[in-house]
Enzyme design. Structure first.
Site, mmCIF file in Angstrom:
data_model
loop_
_atom_site.group_PDB
_atom_site.id
_atom_site.type_symbol
_atom_site.label_atom_id
_atom_site.label_comp_id
_atom_site.label_asym_id
_atom_site.label_seq_id
_atom_site.Cartn_x
_atom_site.Cartn_y
_atom_site.Cartn_z
ATOM 1 N N ARG A 64 0.700 -1.207 -0.088
ATOM 2 C CA ARG A 64 0.094 0.003 -0.062
ATOM 3 C C ARG A 64 0.958 1.311 0.009
ATOM 4 O O ARG A 64 1.888 1.320 0.514
ATOM 5 C CB ARG A 64 -0.947 -0.010 1.326
ATOM 6 C CG ARG A 64 -1.884 -0.890 1.403
ATOM 7 C CD ARG A 64 -2.760 -0.428 2.796
ATOM 8 N NE ARG A 64 -1.949 -0.586 3.795
ATOM 9 C CZ ARG A 64 -2.445 0.364 5.031
ATOM 10 N NH1 ARG A 64 -3.499 0.860 5.000
ATOM 11 N NH2 ARG A 64 -1.355 0.121 6.082
ATOM 12 N N SER A 127 7.399 -5.261 6.838
ATOM 13 C CA SER A 127 6.889 -6.133 7.762
ATOM 14 C C SER A 127 7.788 -7.512 7.741
ATOM 15 O O SER A 127 7.175 -8.806 7.683
ATOM 16 C CB SER A 127 5.313 -6.607 7.883
ATOM 17 O OG SER A 127 4.846 -5.316 7.696
ATOM 18 N N ASP A 180 5.598 -3.403 11.006
ATOM 19 C CA ASP A 180 4.147 -3.114 10.996
ATOM 20 C C ASP A 180 3.871 -3.234 12.584
ATOM 21 O O ASP A 180 2.672 -2.557 12.880
ATOM 22 C CB ASP A 180 3.274 -4.054 10.232
ATOM 23 C CG ASP A 180 3.517 -5.435 10.439
ATOM 24 O OD1 ASP A 180 4.528 -5.805 11.212
ATOM 25 O OD2 ASP A 180 2.850 -6.142 9.914
HETATM 26 MG MG MG Z 1 -0.914 -6.144 7.922
#
Ligand code: MG
Ligand code: ADP
Length: 435
Positions: A64, A127, A180
């Protein structure tokens, strides 16, 4: 199946004890199964931070780009676009991967902002386990969640991203590298200041928490605020295989993964794997003639990872007397047209066993962290991820297990749904880093 998949309260307590030992070990030195990575984030937001920041979020399934406007008073506005990281990119070259990220930023700025060329600061949520040497510098320890781009390992991922942005002449500076889990903690703390633990329950699983500086023995620099967020990387908990109740299905799954022997806790908990465990159990039950008897094999069910965790959710949500929706799922998604009610009850029970085990194991992890930081008399746990959000009964099962482990103190541990930690959190950390 019930015998091998149930996790007794005795077992839960063993897990908590072992995790406490491993957490302390990981804070002393590296090379233990719990990495206990210093995040270099040494303060939580007040809620009054303001400004506009970009965030890039590479989770596992999605990538994203977000623009986060911090309005102060704990409120934010966000716009974001999701892009899919193709299987080719996940195992391609490092230039291909980072050029794709930079291209997405270019597209995002063009399509969503008035002035794409003005200078902007960005937080990068990455992440995966990273050895972070500063708030904006860190190298990948190893890939997981289906990624395998060897040339990224060992190098500084912020520099790789900055180089790609520079190649595309984008006026964006990466000022913070964020996990994250850390992002989720910071993001939740913007509106809920007593957040001290964050947990991810999505494609993967992980936890971060606020640790006192004096307990982080392996971190030699001074920490002026007296606290730092530690990224536990608990997915790799128990790589020594001392305590987790692994079944032959867990071992079978493990052997076919890209990282056999690694991430045992994650492989029993997270969304990427639960459906696959169920599929392996069902294959066994078909082979022994216990379900779907007399039918041709379902070729679809023979495909690894064909049974998704979201399908388990759907089956567990089916409360009709004759399990009609389960019937449609088996028929439409898995090509098993003729099932008896008995078959469907078995399939549902298997989902329940595997789903419940996941919730109870993650609760054991939370109990360990809450005990470690002595917050059994009150703390907020921010939890992000589709598994926690969408899997029916998941949070109740966690609460039940917490109650079994901690007794009455469990009531002081408040589990809250965290939304968009990895976008908003990265922007906030970029803002805190710029102060
Ligand atoms: Mg996530
Ligand atoms: P990420 O971990 O990549 O940030 P998510 O938090 O959305 O993304 O988690 C995605 C994972 O959640 C998928 O791997 C999938 O297994 C699981 N998932 C998606 N939808 C559901 C659902 N309805 N019920 C349970 N699990 C789901």
């Amino acid at each position: 199946m019930e015998d091998i998949f149930s996790v007794s309260v005795i077992k839960l307590n063993d897990i908590v004890r072992h995790m406490l030992v491993e957490m302390t070990r990981g804070l002393k030195e590296d090379n233990h199964s719990l990495k206990m990575l210093p995040s270099h984030v040494i303060k939580r937001p007040t809620g009054n931070e303001t400004g506009s920041y970009l965030a890039l979020d590479l989770g596992g399934s999605n990538f994203r780009v977000c623009e986060v406007i911090l309005e102060g008073n704990g409120s934010t506005r966000i716009q974001q676009r999701k892009y899919t990281v193709s299987a080719e990119l996940k195992s391609g070259t490092r230039e291909q991967l980072f050029d794709f990220f930079a291209d997405c930023v270019v597209r995002f700025l063009k399509e969503n902002t008035r002035d794409p060329d003005r200078p902007r600061k960005m937080g990068f949520t990455f992440s995966f386990p990273v050895w972070q040497t500063s708030i904006k510098q860190g190298s990948l320890i190893h890939w997981n969640k289906g990624f395998s781009v060897p040339s990224v390992q060992g190098g500084d991922v912020v520099q790789m991203l900055q180089d790609a942005l520079d190649r595309k002449k984008v006026n964006v500076t990466v000022t913070a590298l964020v996990n994250d889990t850390t992002g989720t903690l910071i993001s939740h703390a913007y509106s809920q200041p007593n957040t001290s633990i964050a947990v991810i329950l999505g494609t993967g699983t992980n936890a971060a928490y606020v640790e006192k500086a004096e307990n982080i023995f392996k971190y030699k620099q001074e920490i002026p605020t007296g606290e730092m967020i530690i990224n536990t990387e608990w997915g790799s908990f128990d790589e020594e295989f001392a305590v987790l109740p692994r079944t032959k299905y867990d071992r079978r799954l493990d052997r076919t993964t890209l990282n056999p022997g690694r991430m045992p806790f994650e492989k029993m908990i997270s969304g990427m794997y639960l459906g696959e465990i169920v599929r392996l159990v069902l294959l066994d039950l078909i082979r022994t003639g216990e379900i779907f008897s007399g039918q041709e094999r379902s070729l679809k069910l023979d495909v690894p990872y064909a049974f998704e965790t979201a399908t388990m959710s759907r089956i567990e949500r089916d409360h009709s007397i004759d399990l009609n929706d389960t019937k449609s799922v088996l028929q439409d998604l898995l090509d098993i047209p003729h099932t008896t009610l008995y078959d469907r009850i078995i399939v549902r029970s298997v989902c329940e066993l595997v789903g419940k085990r996941s919730a109870r194991l993650s609760a054991a992890g939370i109990a360990a962290v809450a005990t470690k930081i002595n917050c059994l008399n009150g703390c907020v746990v921010a939890i992000d991820g589709s598994l926690f959000e969408l899997y029916p009964h998941y949070s109740n099962r966690m609460r039940d297990a917490l109650g079994e482990i901690l007794g009455i103190s469990a009531e002081n541990i408040i589990l809250e749904q965290a939304r968009d930690g990895s976008g908003q959190g990265a922007a906030l950390i970029a803002a805190l880093a710029a102060e």
